[in-house]
Write an enzyme that holds these catalytic residues in place. Sequence first.
Site, PDB file in Angstrom:
ATOM      1  N   GLU A  34      -2.512  -0.508  -1.365  1.00 19.73           N
ATOM      2  CA  GLU A  34      -1.571  -0.988  -2.440  1.00 19.73           C
ATOM      3  C   GLU A  34      -1.908  -1.966  -3.686  1.00 19.73           C
ATOM      4  OE1 GLU A  34       1.854  -1.312   1.196  1.00 19.73           O
ATOM      5  OE2 GLU A  34       0.055  -2.764   1.135  1.00 19.73           O
ATOM      6  N   ALA A  87       0.256  -2.125   5.191  1.00 19.98           N
ATOM      7  CA  ALA A  87       0.084  -3.233   4.333  1.00 19.98           C
ATOM      8  C   ALA A  87      -1.436  -3.152   3.836  1.00 19.98           C
ATOM      9  CB  ALA A  87       0.071  -4.617   5.123  1.00 19.98           C
TER      10      ALA A  87
END
Length: 281
Positions: free
Chosen positions: A231, A32
């Site tokens: 990300e 993440a």
Amino acid sequence: QVVADHLGIDQETIQVTATRTDKVPNTSPTAASSGSDLNGMAALTAARKIRQRLEIFLRETYQTSAEVRFSRGLVRVGGNEITFSELARRAWFARVPLSATGHYATPDIGWDPKTGKGRPFYYFANGAAVTEVAIDTLTGVPKVLRVDILHDVGKSLNPAIDLGQIEGGFVQGMGWLTSEELVYSSAGELLTHGLSTYKIPTATDRPEMHIHLWDGANPREMLYQSKAVGEPPFMLAISVHSAICHAISSVSSDSKFWPQLNAPATPQEILRCVQCAANGS
């Protein structure tokens, strides 16, 4: 890199081992986009503890209150200079603890799923992308030609790595929005279950890329004022989908036409929208 910078030694002298619960029972995973934020801050916390002990030891040794400086494998205090390795040897013989544990938990975040309220993120990363594409109006096959990206990584920890992360994230997002289609049988069985049927981008699909890092520090108290970069660049590929829509709309004689292009924008989907643009439907 973080530990080496804080202790003023070469990165080659740092050994990184695999995570094990007998070392750190509740370590955070590298996921993440939180690897540097969580693990980097935890490593910095541990390095600060060790450095503080070494500074106290040096001041007591040389009977001084002068500032202790760690740089390029050397340690200087009050006109005295020794190597870091010699300092570590002396500290060991003086029974100074040379190990430390660091833990970091992102502050001021929380989320209540029942009320849908809270603060799930400590900060935000921003970016902008301009993408140029070409489409074959006979087959619907798209080609991403060029992309210009400006992305906010805060104060970059490692520009070379950050540029690579941005490039990889964009290309991954490009595949997500153009070729990576999930196809199921009438019985609900996933048919695109491998690389032979689920089409991810390859090196030949990489467009001409011009990537620049935004020159600015993270206003939040993070690792050297950096920002996550794993990300967030993934979303910059939305510009690919938008560019394809612009290309399709150019086929129509109606300046207000905008295609209802579903994602992923496969050749079949693009060809359907091209035909709609040509027919005015």
